[in-house]
Design a protein around this motif. Structure first.
Motif, PDB file in Angstrom:
ATOM      1  N   SER A   1     -14.213   3.114  -1.435  1.00  0.00           N
ATOM      2  CA  SER A   1     -13.791   3.038   0.070  1.00  0.00           C
ATOM      3  C   SER A   1     -13.286   1.518   0.367  1.00  0.00           C
ATOM      4  CB  SER A   1     -14.981   3.252   0.930  1.00  0.00           C
ATOM      5  OG  SER A   1     -15.244   4.615   0.911  1.00  0.00           O
ATOM      6  N   SER A   2     -13.993   0.504  -0.249  1.00  0.00           N
ATOM      7  CA  SER A   2     -13.622  -1.045   0.067  1.00  0.00           C
ATOM      8  C   SER A   2     -12.244  -1.191  -0.544  1.00  0.00           C
ATOM      9  CB  SER A   2     -14.821  -1.939  -0.366  1.00  0.00           C
ATOM     10  OG  SER A   2     -15.064  -1.632  -1.858  1.00  0.00           O
ATOM     11  N   SER A   3     -12.088  -0.497  -1.756  1.00  0.00           N
ATOM     12  CA  SER A   3     -10.679  -0.651  -2.508  1.00  0.00           C
ATOM     13  C   SER A   3      -9.549  -0.195  -1.792  1.00  0.00           C
ATOM     14  CB  SER A   3     -10.750  -0.341  -3.898  1.00  0.00           C
ATOM     15  OG  SER A   3     -11.978  -0.810  -4.651  1.00  0.00           O
ATOM     16  N   ASN A   4      -9.816   0.987  -1.158  1.00  0.00           N
ATOM     17  CA  ASN A   4      -8.993   1.813  -0.290  1.00  0.00           C
ATOM     18  C   ASN A   4      -8.351   1.175   0.788  1.00  0.00           C
ATOM     19  OD1 ASN A   4      -9.134   4.124  -2.061  1.00  0.00           O
ATOM     20  ND2 ASN A   4      -9.904   5.068  -0.580  1.00  0.00           N
ATOM     21  N   VAL A   5      -9.504   0.432   1.547  1.00  0.00           N
ATOM     22  CA  VAL A   5      -8.980  -0.365   2.709  1.00  0.00           C
ATOM     23  C   VAL A   5      -8.195  -1.914   2.307  1.00  0.00           C
ATOM     24  CG1 VAL A   5     -10.158  -1.832   4.456  1.00  0.00           C
ATOM     25  CG2 VAL A   5     -10.899   0.301   4.107  1.00  0.00           C
ATOM     26  N   LYS A   6      -8.571  -2.250   1.169  1.00  0.00           N
ATOM     27  CA  LYS A   6      -7.702  -3.196   0.628  1.00  0.00           C
ATOM     28  C   LYS A   6      -6.348  -3.067   0.119  1.00  0.00           C
ATOM     29  CE  LYS A   6     -11.358  -6.054  -1.806  1.00  0.00           C
ATOM     30  NZ  LYS A   6     -11.993  -6.282  -2.904  1.00  0.00           N
ATOM     31  N   LEU A   7      -6.346  -1.957  -0.247  1.00  0.00           N
ATOM     32  CA  LEU A   7      -4.895  -1.162  -0.448  1.00  0.00           C
ATOM     33  C   LEU A   7      -3.984  -0.792   0.805  1.00  0.00           C
ATOM     34  CD1 LEU A   7      -5.668   0.828  -3.793  1.00  0.00           C
ATOM     35  CD2 LEU A   7      -3.757  -1.027  -3.756  1.00  0.00           C
ATOM     36  N   ARG A   8      -4.775  -0.390   1.655  1.00  0.00           N
ATOM     37  CA  ARG A   8      -4.164   0.360   2.861  1.00  0.00           C
ATOM     38  C   ARG A   8      -3.004  -0.649   3.341  1.00  0.00           C
ATOM     39  NH1 ARG A   8      -7.371   1.551   8.392  1.00  0.00           N
ATOM     40  NH2 ARG A   8      -6.552  -0.276   9.093  1.00  0.00           N
ATOM     41  N   PRO A   9      -2.757  -1.911   3.566  1.00  0.00           N
ATOM     42  CA  PRO A   9      -1.772  -2.485   4.123  1.00  0.00           C
ATOM     43  C   PRO A   9      -0.401  -2.385   3.170  1.00  0.00           C
ATOM     44  CG  PRO A   9      -3.493  -3.990   4.447  1.00  0.00           C
ATOM     45  CD  PRO A   9      -4.152  -2.839   3.642  1.00  0.00           C
ATOM     46  N   ARG A  10      -0.520  -2.462   1.892  1.00  0.00           N
ATOM     47  CA  ARG A  10       0.313  -2.233   0.786  1.00  0.00           C
ATOM     48  C   ARG A  10       0.855  -0.715   0.824  1.00  0.00           C
ATOM     49  NH1 ARG A  10       1.327  -5.804  -2.270  1.00  0.00           N
ATOM     50  NH2 ARG A  10       2.771  -5.293  -4.212  1.00  0.00           N
ATOM     51  N   LEU A  11       0.033   0.286   1.361  1.00  0.00           N
ATOM     52  CA  LEU A  11       0.367   1.621   1.311  1.00  0.00           C
ATOM     53  C   LEU A  11       1.325   1.698   2.590  1.00  0.00           C
ATOM     54  CD1 LEU A  11      -2.809   3.243   0.507  1.00  0.00           C
ATOM     55  CD2 LEU A  11      -1.071   3.271  -0.894  1.00  0.00           C
ATOM     56  N   LEU A  12       0.756   1.087   3.726  1.00  0.00           N
ATOM     57  CA  LEU A  12       1.611   1.354   4.812  1.00  0.00           C
ATOM     58  C   LEU A  12       3.105   0.627   4.990  1.00  0.00           C
ATOM     59  CD1 LEU A  12      -1.422   1.327   7.440  1.00  0.00           C
ATOM     60  CD2 LEU A  12      -0.013   3.365   6.515  1.00  0.00           C
ATOM     61  N   SER A  13       2.754  -0.652   4.133  1.00  0.00           N
ATOM     62  CA  SER A  13       4.134  -1.424   4.307  1.00  0.00           C
ATOM     63  C   SER A  13       5.280  -0.874   3.348  1.00  0.00           C
ATOM     64  CB  SER A  13       3.853  -2.901   4.160  1.00  0.00           C
ATOM     65  OG  SER A  13       3.476  -2.916   2.570  1.00  0.00           O
ATOM     66  N   GLN A  14       4.808  -0.313   2.341  1.00  0.00           N
ATOM     67  CA  GLN A  14       5.714   0.097   1.353  1.00  0.00           C
ATOM     68  C   GLN A  14       6.253   1.543   1.071  1.00  0.00           C
ATOM     69  OE1 GLN A  14       5.071  -1.485  -2.760  1.00  0.00           O
ATOM     70  NE2 GLN A  14       4.217  -3.212  -2.247  1.00  0.00           N
ATOM     71  N   LEU A  15       5.371   2.567   1.816  1.00  0.00           N
ATOM     72  CA  LEU A  15       5.694   4.085   1.710  1.00  0.00           C
ATOM     73  C   LEU A  15       6.272   4.384   2.761  1.00  0.00           C
ATOM     74  CD1 LEU A  15       2.221   5.324   0.518  1.00  0.00           C
ATOM     75  CD2 LEU A  15       4.095   5.175  -0.589  1.00  0.00           C
ATOM     76  N   LYS A  16       7.421   5.223   2.511  1.00  0.00           N
ATOM     77  CA  LYS A  16       8.254   5.590   3.534  1.00  0.00           C
ATOM     78  C   LYS A  16       7.528   6.846   4.478  1.00  0.00           C
ATOM     79  CE  LYS A  16      12.251   4.966   0.681  1.00  0.00           C
ATOM     80  NZ  LYS A  16      11.639   4.480  -0.457  1.00  0.00           N
ATOM     81  N   PRO A  17       8.080   6.958   5.701  1.00  0.00           N
ATOM     82  CA  PRO A  17       7.429   8.171   6.498  1.00  0.00           C
ATOM     83  C   PRO A  17       7.656   9.303   5.659  1.00  0.00           C
ATOM     84  CG  PRO A  17       8.604   6.639   7.929  1.00  0.00           C
ATOM     85  CD  PRO A  17       8.963   6.197   6.497  1.00  0.00           C
ATOM     86  N   GLY A  18       6.481  10.148   5.706  1.00  0.00           N
ATOM     87  CA  GLY A  18       6.429  11.408   5.100  1.00  0.00           C
ATOM     88  C   GLY A  18       5.653  11.470   3.812  1.00  0.00           C
TER      89      GLY A  18
END
Length: 184
Positions: free
Chosen positions: A124-141
């Motif tokens: 879970s702590s790793s997922n939280v660290k990755l979240r900003p990267r996921l949200l800034s790089q992934l396209k809607p959908g």
């Protein structure tokens, strides 16, 4: 259709240095059971037009299955060169080496912009660290599926709990990037 994962020949070696002793990892290497892999990909609605990136790809079974059973392209990212070599050997054995690639790198530095689906079996702590990267790089959908661990206060679109083929309780989380996602 069950896929059999084969151990790589001892002669195979991955490019790049091994992770330094004591280097922090996002999770210990624990392979995801094959029936859970297939359920994750089904939950994400993976199809032939998808690019699946598996962060912490281990032996590559997730991206190999995405290519072989679902027709997708796959990219496995792992920091361990032994796992990268194993993933490449498994892709070759499954006949999907032209549809998958493996990159030895830190998941926290990976380029995720090609992904339509990202899969995780990290803490879970790793997922939280990755979240900003996921949200800034992934396209809607784009879809994110996590095996067993949530993503902090980012509420999943769907949660599925089931018993796997070995009798172990598993929980999968699905998020879809869009207007209701938190800011990176």
């Amino acid at each position: 259709m069950a896929l059999t994962m084969l151990a790589p020949p001892l002669a195979l070696q991955a490019a790049g240095p091994a992770p330094a002793a004591g280097q922090p990892t996002l999770a210990p290497y624990v392979p995801t059971p094959q029936d859970v892999v297939e359920r994750m990909l089904t939950m994400a609605g993976v199809g032939a037009n998808d690019v699946v990136i598996d962060l912490g790809s281990g032996d590559g079974r997730l991206v190999v299955t995405a290519a072989k059973k679902f027709g997708a392209r796959g990219i496995g990212i792992d920091i361990d060169p032994a796992r990268i070599a194993e993933g490449r050997a498994n892709a070759k054995a499954a006949g999907v080496e032209s549809r998958v690639e493996f990159r030895q790198q830190d998941a926290l530095e990976a380029d995720l912009s090609q992904a339509t689906v990202v899969t995780l079996y990290l803490l879970s702590s790793s997922n939280v660290k990755l979240r900003p990267r996921l949200l800034s790089q992934l396209k809607p959908g784009a879809r994110v599926v996590s095996h067993q661990f949530g993503m902090g206060d980012w509420q999943p679109d769907k949660v599925e709990t089931f018993t796997d083929a070995n009798g172990t309780s598993r929980t999968l989380y699905l998020w879809t990037v869009g207007a209701n996602t938190p800011k990176p």
